[in-house]
Write an enzyme that holds these catalytic residues in place. Structure first.
Site, PDB file in Angstrom:
ATOM      1  N   GLU A  35       0.179  -1.529  -0.375  1.00  0.00           N
ATOM      2  CA  GLU A  35      -0.039  -0.110   0.144  1.00  0.00           C
ATOM      3  C   GLU A  35       1.087   1.033  -0.139  1.00  0.00           C
ATOM      4  O   GLU A  35       2.174   1.168   0.641  1.00  0.00           O
ATOM      5  CB  GLU A  35      -1.401   0.092   1.266  1.00  0.00           C
ATOM      6  CG  GLU A  35      -1.801   1.221   1.446  1.00  0.00           C
ATOM      7  CD  GLU A  35      -2.467   1.415   2.763  1.00  0.00           C
ATOM      8  OE1 GLU A  35      -2.582   0.846   3.846  1.00  0.00           O
ATOM      9  OE2 GLU A  35      -3.370   2.130   2.497  1.00  0.00           O
ATOM     10  N   ARG A 260       6.031 -12.584   9.492  1.00  0.00           N
ATOM     11  CA  ARG A 260       6.903 -11.152   9.073  1.00  0.00           C
ATOM     12  C   ARG A 260       8.039 -11.402   9.626  1.00  0.00           C
ATOM     13  O   ARG A 260       8.171 -12.250  11.053  1.00  0.00           O
ATOM     14  CB  ARG A 260       6.184 -10.278   9.447  1.00  0.00           C
ATOM     15  CG  ARG A 260       5.256  -9.566  10.894  1.00  0.00           C
ATOM     16  CD  ARG A 260       5.363  -8.421  10.882  1.00  0.00           C
ATOM     17  NE  ARG A 260       4.060  -7.963  10.375  1.00  0.00           N
ATOM     18  CZ  ARG A 260       3.209  -7.164   9.384  1.00  0.00           C
ATOM     19  NH1 ARG A 260       5.074  -5.634  10.175  1.00  0.00           N
ATOM     20  NH2 ARG A 260       2.274  -6.068   9.750  1.00  0.00           N
ATOM     21  N   LYS A 270       4.827   0.659  10.332  1.00  0.00           N
ATOM     22  CA  LYS A 270       4.936   1.609   9.399  1.00  0.00           C
ATOM     23  C   LYS A 270       3.667   3.201  10.061  1.00  0.00           C
ATOM     24  O   LYS A 270       4.503   4.259   9.597  1.00  0.00           O
ATOM     25  CB  LYS A 270       3.547   1.260   8.209  1.00  0.00           C
ATOM     26  CG  LYS A 270       4.384   1.140   6.883  1.00  0.00           C
ATOM     27  CD  LYS A 270       3.603   1.560   6.007  1.00  0.00           C
ATOM     28  CE  LYS A 270       3.567  -0.585   4.718  1.00  0.00           C
ATOM     29  NZ  LYS A 270       2.779   0.140   3.893  1.00  0.00           N
TER      30      LYS A 270
END
Length: 560
Positions: A35, A260, A270
């Site tokens: 994104e 992850r 983020k």
RNA sequence: AACCCGGUAGUGUAAUCGGUAACACAACAGAUUUUGGUUCUGUUUUUCCAGGUUCGAGUCCUGGCCGGGUUACCA
């Protein structure tokens, strides 16, 4: 590290099994779907290496697709940086650059199809009402009063939503699944919301935007993806991913979730990284302390070292946190082989060689990289006045200190043996200069009589020096886990390391460094690996310390 | 709490029909060294718990325990 060359991680195992069974007709097609709402970090590097890596290894393809369904948070600045970072890491999406926003019309048509199939409806409840109507994990939700609107009414309303006839929040489009489902996500999830926001690609063409769940699987489907590889937090979304593909009757890729990457002394959120940038805790997304790809690049990391690190950490479904030292070791390993050695003194201490003539100067041969003979050698000037590192001299050295002290003899790298004869102090008792004699017979650093010294020091010739600013970086956070706080009133920000950046303004470099250009990487002997920062100007060299060398002496000292 | 997913040296990852628990990093000790770097040698440390199946279980079964994710008109 893999125990045998036969080993394949579980994702590659699935890919190989599918290839063997012919499940996808021999095709392997993956995608990396960021994104564009922030900069990529080392965790994304893992996903990039996995997706592009698998495609390459199995003769398949990997797309780059921007998952741009939330115009309020997204921006072209991020799009550009993501493309730069993926390329820098060494991967190529060729002509397969896509945007979920490219599929908005198709997605809209599919939504109408689901309405006609009575699998979607316009719900006119408020945000709060939807939320409370969803129930709780232990209690079922309740059907929306708008759940049984007619197909025609739904179609009419949905078209008017698109036409901009309603304010934000007036209606949403929901999938008609099951308000009592044990998965909260399947309790009539939202497909479209009204947002009068300008999109970075579609501008003001749309005022309704599809949600992630309603977009992702269909985007994969349109691109004929075979293996949709994502991180563990999307595991819960797989039933929905599957539901939309099945309800629409379209190509249905397999979603596979992996763990992850987490690293000690930093964080991957983020949202939080954005906050560090916005509140000025760091100088920007590419601050060399940031775990972002651009931060690591500016820090001096090589794409090779990042790829090797990512391969090393492996792919499983465990929650894993890697030690930062492992990342650092991969950089050291790369740079040890490939970085030219230079001499630089960060905290200068003046040394006068009393038996070396004032007007004399030697040009000595210095090997550029002992690990790589092909790197050749260079000349370094030697003269009567030199600088060595303050830490390399002690007036009253402890037992295990091997370096210079009164009466001691050490080697100056590629130069001569010197012996300390005198210590000069100022009125406050601070050592300002030391005087030594040199042995002309040891030129180059070897003693013809076979005598040994316990230390070799780096040095620079005082009058040949090039000055530079050197930025010394340490961990961004003082704790391995930034979320671990002693006082519950404090949060992760209290663990920010106040000493994560130390600037040395008067560093003295050997003259060959005068021609260094932005991005060049060197090993400053005995200190670490450094690279030329982009803020370097014609009259000011700026170096970033990428990583220190391993330091057995520092470790010894730390023992106390 | 419900649902989903995990649990193998300090950390990460192997053990591919159920067949000797291993590799890397870290730590520690030593050797080599014109970088207290590099390289090399050695040492320490491991299957969450309890039952069950089996000649044999890290692996299969049952029940616990612990950890993570989810419970957004974010992705």
């Amino acid at each position: 590290m893999t125990a045998s060359s036969e080993y394949r991680d579980f994702v590659r195992q699935i890919v190989e099994d599918d290839l063997a069974s012919g499940k996808w007709g021999g095709r392997v097609h993956t995608r990396f779907p960021p994104e564009p709402n922030g900069y990529l970090h080392i965790g994304h590097a893992k996903s990039i290496c996995l997706n592009f890596g698998i495609a390459k290894e199995y003769g398949g393809k990997c797309n780059l697709r921007f998952d741009d369904t939330n115009p309020e948070k997204e921006d072209v600045e991020y799009v550009d940086s993501i493309m730069e970072d993926v390329r820098w890491l060494g991967f190529d999406w060729e002509d397969r650059l896509f945007y979920a926003s490219d599929y908005f019309e198709q997605l809209y048509q599919w939504a109408e199809l689901l309405i006609r199939r009575e699998k979607a409806y316009v719900c006119s409840l408020s945000l709060e009402e939807i939320r409370s109507g969803r129930g709780t994990p232990s209690e079922p939700g309740t059907d929306s009063p708008w759940r049984s609107r007619s197909v025609d009414e739904n179609l009419d309303l949905f078209r008017r939503m698109r036409a901009g006839e309603f304010p934000e929040g007036a209606h949403v489009l929901r999938a008609r699944i099951d308000m009592a489902h044990k998965h909260m996500l399947l309790r009539d999830p939202i497909m479209y919301r009204i947002r009068y926001a300008e999109h970075h690609r579609t501008g003001n063409k749309w005022c309704i935007y599809p949600t992630y769940d309603y977009t992702h699987g269909q985007s994969d489907s349109l691109e004929q993806i075979t293996h949709s590889i994502c991180t563990l937090e999307f595991e819960n979304h797989r039933p929905l991913y599957d539901w939309y593909c099945e309800a629409l009757g379209i190509h249905h890729p397999q979603q596979i979730e992996f763990n992850r990457l987490n690293l000690t002394y930093t964080m991957m959120s983020k949202r939080r990284l954005l906050l560090l940038v916005q509140e000025g805790f760091v100088s920007g997304w590419d601050d060399p302390r940031m775990p972002t790809i651009c931060g690591l690049r500016r820090r001096g990391y090589t794409p090779e070292s990042i790829r090797a690190f990512v391969a090393y950490v492996g792919v499983t479904k465990n929650n894993a946190t890697m030690d930062m030292v492992v990342l650092e070791n991969h950089l050291r390993e790369d740079l040890n082989r490939n970085a030219a050695r230079r001499m630089a003194v960060l905290n200068p201490l003046k040394v006068v060689i009393t038996n070396y003539p004032e007007d004399q100067c030697d040009e000595l041969d210095a090997i550029n990289n002992p690990e790589n003979p092909a790197a050749g050698s260079r000349k370094v000037p030697f003269s009567r006045e030199l600088f060595i590192e303050q830490e390399d001299f002690m007036e009253d050295p402890p037992k295990k200190f091997f370096r210079l002290g009164p009466g001691r003899e050490v080697r100056l790298r590629w130069a001569y043996f010197i012996t300390c004869t005198e210590v000069i102090k100022d009125s406050s008792g601070k050592i300002v200069e030391i005087r030594c004699t040199y042995d002309p017979a040891t030129k180059g650093g070897d003693a013809p009589d076979g005598r040994k010294v316990k230390a070799t020091l780096h040095w620079v010739s005082a009058r040949h020096t090039v000055k530079a600013d050197v930025r010394l970086y340490d961990h961004l956070f003082v704790r391995e886990d930034p979320d671990e706080v002693a006082d519950p009133a404090l949060d992760w920000k209290s663990n920010l390391n106040p000493a994560s950046l130390q600037v040395v303004t008067g560093a003295m470099l050997e003259p060959s460094l005068a021609s260094a250009v932005v991005g060049d990487r060197f090993q400053f002997e005995r200190l670490g690996y450094f690279c030329v920062d982009r803020e370097t100007t014609a009259d000011r060299l700026v170096f970033n310390r990428s990583v220190t060398l391993k330091d057995a002496w520092a470790k010894e000292q730390a023992k106390g």
